[in-house]
Design a protein around this motif. Sequence first.
Motif, short mmCIF file in Angstrom:
data_model
loop_
_atom_site.label_atom_id
_atom_site.label_comp_id
_atom_site.label_asym_id
_atom_site.label_seq_id
_atom_site.Cartn_x
_atom_site.Cartn_y
_atom_site.Cartn_z
N ASN A 289 0.84 -1.21 0.00
CA ASN A 289 0.00 0.00 0.00
C ASN A 289 0.88 1.26 0.00
OD1 ASN A 289 -2.36 -1.50 -0.04
ND2 ASN A 289 -2.58 -1.51 2.22
N ALA A 290 1.97 1.17 0.81
CA ALA A 290 2.86 2.33 0.87
C ALA A 290 3.53 2.56 -0.48
CB ALA A 290 3.91 2.11 1.96
N ALA A 291 3.95 1.50 -1.12
CA ALA A 291 4.59 1.62 -2.42
C ALA A 291 3.60 2.18 -3.47
CB ALA A 291 5.13 0.26 -2.87
N LYS A 292 2.41 1.75 -3.43
CA LYS A 292 1.38 2.21 -4.35
C LYS A 292 1.10 3.69 -4.12
CE LYS A 292 -3.27 1.15 -5.96
NZ LYS A 292 -4.47 0.29 -5.77
N GLY A 293 1.03 4.08 -2.87
CA GLY A 293 0.79 5.49 -2.53
C GLY A 293 1.93 6.39 -3.01
N GLY A 294 3.14 5.91 -2.92
CA GLY A 294 4.32 6.64 -3.36
C GLY A 294 4.27 6.85 -4.86
N ARG A 295 3.88 5.87 -5.60
CA ARG A 295 3.81 6.00 -7.06
C ARG A 295 2.73 7.01 -7.45
NH1 ARG A 295 4.48 0.34 -6.85
NH2 ARG A 295 2.24 0.06 -7.20
#
Length: 303
Positions: free
Chosen positions: A285-291
């Motif tokens: 989720n964190a990686a997706k939010g960063g993108r």
Amino acid sequence: IKPTPTITKYNTPTNNNKTTVKMSDNKLRCALVYRLESSGPSDSGESGIALSNLSGNCTLLAKYDHASDYEGSGGGGGLYGDRDKNYAEAVGMVVGNDPPSGLGEEGVIGGFKICLSDAHQVIYGADSDGLCLAIVTGLKYPSRTAISMLTELYTPYSEQFALQAKSATTNSLTKKSKKILSQLCTKYDDSTKVDKASALNSKVEAVQATMQDNIAAMLKNTEQAESLAERSNQLNEQANVFQKKSKDLKKQMRCKNIKMTIILVALVVGVLVIILVPLIVRAKNAAKGGRMLRGFLEEIGEA
């Protein structure tokens, strides 16, 4: 060749108030001397007693109680059921009722007879002049030895007392005869010492007794060995059962250990899943939010 003795049986005189002692041993008891009476002159006209002229009566000339136990001692029991009864008279009745037979050659004792009762035996013989010698023994005393004793006794006794015996009164030769009677009784007291066959029989009996003891010991040892073998078999069976149970228990413990290992692994895996899955989800989720944020910033920059 010694003549074969005649064997007869008779009932021992008893007293209702006394007890008869059964002499089932091989002991010599007493020696007696009688004069057989004749009812008339010899058929042949010669001196001596013809068999057909025996009157059935006899006179006691001498007696020697070798056992010193059966006459005039008082009390119950005895040779003839009553110690107060004169045993010599009782033997005299036996001799008188069944006198020696086959008396022929002069100066020779013969016509031997063996009278058996349930208590003892009487062995006796006589010569052609009516001189009768008798002994009383236990039931196991060899009759062959008894006849040998009478034969040996006859020669010195007849030489010393033959003439006196023809006219002697009742019991008048007892004291004079004591020495010779006692000597022969002492010599023949133990039949094994004067009779080789008796000695051999005694040795055989001793060997038989030893063999019986040995056989009894062997049987006892065999029983003990069988008992030990049986106990050994029981122990072997118990050991086999114990070994089988041990194997079963070991198998059960191995299965239990495997089950516990599987449970522990499953538990660890479960814990790891519970911990790691949320972390992974959050990281995604964190990686997706960063993108998404970078994309938005890029769009702003282009505008």
